[in-house]
Design a protein around this motif. Structure first.
Motif: not given
Length: 335
Positions: A74-82, A101-118
């Motif tokens: 039931g998570a509102k949205h999940v952001y996965g980074v790798d 529609d519930r999971i957005t995956l972002i390729k990159g380093k956590v130290e460098e990526v930006e999330l769509p949320v604050k």
């Protein structure tokens, strides 16, 4: 495949480390680790009330299994980074399970990526390495925590405890270490000395353990700093039988304390097998111990200067028994 050296391709050893996680065999081993994967699933599934309508960040999402656990709860949205290429497969997996529609995956380093949320409400991550900290992603989890975790946010898991004990392991030591003293009539002692200082990751038979265990390091992931991960910690163990000590072993326990009923698992020799196994540190010489004898000392652990994902580990120890006094300090390197 390229035969160019890392410096000519612009990649570092750290980049190659991450790219190694694109290989399917590694993910197969981790997913088939029942203790690991079931513990995460239970911690998330039994905490649906915590995940419902929350924004979740999966650090080092791999195949996306933890992200899908969270979305299914039931998570509102999940952001996965790798930053590994496995994330390309993870996108297909997420789509195949109708969770795009519930999971957005972002390729990159956590130290460098930006999330769509604050900020995010919960961080989930399987960050542990051998000896807990070898090639671990804990530094990256701490970066994510400090960048995005909301005040009063949660981390799954949130606590780790490292343990040490002694073992009798004469037969294996003879095969792997003392072998180099006489190789077809020739001395190869220099290799013996090098092999002695390289910790062995293996499954230890619990019957070989001949002392109490000492918890020498506790980590609270909500509050720990990167600087805290370079440490010196004391230990004190008591022999439980008359025996020889050929090595120390270390393992760790993991706790999901945010759950209504905390969930934990151990990577110790008496626990069910995990792919982390145990870490064995052979001593230069065997110690003769009797039941009730005390071995005390300290462990110093710090990232290697040249490659921070490697570890320099110093174990200093002292034992006084009927056979004499042993006082030793050995530097090991996990690489």
């Amino acid at each position: 495949m390229t035969d160019k050296a890392p410096e000519t391709t612009g990649l570092t050893s750290k980049d190659y480390y991450f790219d190694s996680y694109a290989h399917f065999g590694i993910h197969e081993e981790m997913l088939k680790d029942e203790v690991r994967t079931t513990s995460y699933r239970n911690a998330i599934y039994l905490s649906k009330h915590l995940f419902k309508d929350k924004v979740v960040l999966d650090v080092g999402c791999g195949t996306g299994i933890l992200s899908m656990f969270a979305a299914s709860c039931g998570a509102k949205h999940v952001y996965g980074v790798d930053m590994s290429n496995i994330i390309d497969q993870a996108r297909i997996i997420v789509a195949d399970n109708n969770l795009t529609d519930r999971i957005t995956l972002i390729k990159g380093k956590v130290e460098e990526v930006e999330l769509p949320v604050k900020e995010v409400d919960i961080i989930i991550s399987e960050w542990m390495g051998y000896f807990l900290l070898y090639e671990s992603m804990l530094d990256t989890v701490l970066v994510a925590r400090d960048r995005w975790l909301a005040k009063d946010g949660l981390i799954f898991p949130d606590k780790a405890v490292m343990h040490i004990a002694s073992i009798e392991d004469g037969q294996y030591r003879e095969e792997k270490i003392d072998f180099w003293d006489n190789v077809y009539g020739f001395k190869m002692t220099s290799i013996r000395d090098a092999a002695l200082k390289e910790p062995l990751v293996d499954v230890v038979d619990p019957s070989n353990v001949n002392s109490s265990a000492s918890a020498f390091k506790e980590i609270d992931i909500l509050t720990v700093t990167k600087e805290d991960l370079a440490f010196t910690a004391p230990f004190r163990i008591t022999s439980n039988r008359d025996d020889y000590v050929h090595a120390f072993i270390a393992w760790f326990d993991i706790v999901f304390s945010a759950c209504h009923k905390p969930i934990h698992f151990s990577t110790g020799p008496a626990a069910k097998y995990t792919h982390w196994k145990q870490t064995v540190f052979y001593t230069p010489d065997a110690m003769v111990v009797e039941a009730g004898d005390v071995i005390e000392g300290s462990i110093t652990c710090k990232p290697n200067t040249d490659n921070p994902r490697d570890l320099d580990i110093d174990i200093s120890y002292e034992h006084e028994g009927k056979a004499g006094t042993t006082k030793e300090s050995v530097r090991y390197k996990m690489n």
